[in-house]
Every structure is written in C-alpha cells, then in structure tokens.
Design a protein around this motif. Structure first.
Motif, short mmCIF file in Angstrom:
data_model
loop_
_atom_site.label_atom_id
_atom_site.label_comp_id
_atom_site.label_asym_id
_atom_site.label_seq_id
_atom_site.Cartn_x
_atom_site.Cartn_y
_atom_site.Cartn_z
N ILE A 3 0.86 -1.19 0.00
CA ILE A 3 0.00 0.00 0.00
C ILE A 3 0.89 1.23 0.00
N LEU A 17 -1.04 3.77 11.04
CA LEU A 17 -0.87 2.76 10.00
C LEU A 17 -1.56 1.45 10.34
N LYS A 21 -4.20 -0.45 7.90
CA LYS A 21 -4.11 -1.87 7.57
C LYS A 21 -5.40 -2.61 7.91
N VAL A 32 3.57 -0.84 3.95
CA VAL A 32 2.81 0.40 3.80
C VAL A 32 3.83 1.51 3.68
#
Length: 68
Positions: A3, A17, A21, A32
């Motif tokens: 991502i 984060l 997720k 990420v």
C-alpha cells in the motif's frame, strides 16, 4: 499486497498505519509506504460535536499493489 499513501507532509506523523491496515478484509500486507502527496483544502464545514478543530478537508491518494 503493498500500500502506498500520498499524504500531505504535515500529516505524516499523525497517521495510524495499524488502522489503515485494518480496513483491508483479507490478504497479507507486506508494506505500507507513506509519500508526500494528497491535498489539504477547506470543507467549508466545522462540526465541533465531531471533534473538528478547523474546516480542513484531507485528501489522501492510495495505490494498492496486489500480486500472486
């Protein structure tokens, strides 16, 4: 999956984060990445009951790379 988030630089440190997720219902998230991008503009609305402190609207661009 990987991502990539394009987020205004001033907001990088505020990102959760783990919460990002958590919105993916399945698949394994390998990485990420947060890069400069996105947009901060005025929404024209301030709703104090929702915790708003200003009229800012934050736009985040997201790319999701899925492979096998």
């Amino acid at each position: 999956m990987t991502i990539k988030l394009g987020v205004p630089r001033s907001l990088h440190q505020q990102l959760d984060l783990e919460k990002v997720k958590s919105i993916f219902p399945y698949g394994r998230i390998l990485n990420v990445e947060v890069v400069d991008g996105g947009l901060i503009c005025s929404s024209g609305v301030l709703v104090e009951e929702m915790g708003d402190k200003n009229e800012d609207c934050y736009i985040v661009n997201v790319a999701v790379y899925v492979g096998y």
